[in-house]
Design an enzyme around this catalytic site. Structure first.
Site, PDB file in Angstrom:
ATOM      1  N   HIS A 152      51.945 -12.186  25.143  1.00  0.00           N
ATOM      2  CA  HIS A 152      51.975 -12.430  23.902  1.00  0.00           C
ATOM      3  C   HIS A 152      53.697 -12.672  23.372  1.00  0.00           C
ATOM      4  O   HIS A 152      54.309 -12.083  24.214  1.00  0.00           O
ATOM      5  CB  HIS A 152      51.609 -11.264  22.788  1.00  0.00           C
ATOM      6  CG  HIS A 152      52.194 -10.159  23.470  1.00  0.00           C
ATOM      7  ND1 HIS A 152      51.482  -9.534  24.425  1.00  0.00           N
ATOM      8  CD2 HIS A 152      52.951  -9.302  23.130  1.00  0.00           C
ATOM      9  CE1 HIS A 152      52.262  -8.243  24.763  1.00  0.00           C
ATOM     10  NE2 HIS A 152      53.066  -8.186  23.867  1.00  0.00           N
ATOM     11  N   SER A 164      53.440  -3.406  26.898  1.00  0.00           N
ATOM     12  CA  SER A 164      52.596  -2.386  26.686  1.00  0.00           C
ATOM     13  C   SER A 164      51.109  -2.976  26.921  1.00  0.00           C
ATOM     14  O   SER A 164      50.156  -2.238  27.073  1.00  0.00           O
ATOM     15  CB  SER A 164      52.785  -1.561  25.554  1.00  0.00           C
ATOM     16  OG  SER A 164      52.837  -2.112  24.603  1.00  0.00           O
ATOM     17  N   VAL A 165      51.011  -4.276  26.533  1.00  0.00           N
ATOM     18  CA  VAL A 165      49.523  -4.730  26.303  1.00  0.00           C
ATOM     19  C   VAL A 165      49.814  -6.071  27.529  1.00  0.00           C
ATOM     20  O   VAL A 165      50.357  -7.023  27.174  1.00  0.00           O
ATOM     21  CB  VAL A 165      49.373  -5.325  25.063  1.00  0.00           C
ATOM     22  CG1 VAL A 165      47.890  -6.097  24.979  1.00  0.00           C
ATOM     23  CG2 VAL A 165      49.470  -3.940  23.961  1.00  0.00           C
TER      24      VAL A 165
END
Ligand code: DGP
Length: 113
Positions: free
Chosen positions: A99, A94-95
């Site tokens: 990460h 979603s980002v």
């Protein structure tokens, strides 16, 4: 290019519970933790996703992976933790700033949903 959400956190323009940082990356607590320990380990370089990484990112990726057990241990996970990396919308990303999720502090089932 406008800064990503995680770049703003890395640059301390947005608040987050940062637990570690060095010249290459920052680790902070996930805002929606899925486990008692849930960190996001983010490179300062705004690579959107793993499949966008290039050979020049090999050292950076190794740095992140070698850091993960140290951070998990610092958070009290001992030897039981999970490193997860969602690549693409269909995998739950979603980002779009690379990460690693570091999860622990409870029994973790497999496979994840
Ligand atoms: P992913 O779905 O793999 O792209 O994971 C994105 C994670 O980022 C998700 O678990 C929630 C977390 N997150 C989103 N916005 C923020 C924020 O503003 N602060 C923090 N600490 N975490 C965030």
């Amino acid at each position: 290019m406008p800064k990503t959400l995680f770049q703003k956190i890395c640059d301390r323009e947005l608040p987050a519970s940062i637990v570690y940082e060095d010249e290459h990356c920052v680790a902070f607590k996930d805002i929606h933790p899925g486990a008692p320990v849930h960190l996001l380990l983010v490179p300062r370089k705004p690579i959107p996703k793993l499949s966008d990484c290039a050979p020049e990112d090999q050292t950076l990726l190794g740095h992140l992976l070698l850091l993960a057990p140290k951070l998990a241990s610092q958070q009290g996970c001992g030897d039981a933790f999970r490193v997860a990396l969602n690549n693409g919308v269909g995998a739950g990303q979603s980002v779009f700033h690379l990460h690693l999720h570091i999860l622990g502090g409870r029994p973790l089932k497999w496979p994840p949903g």
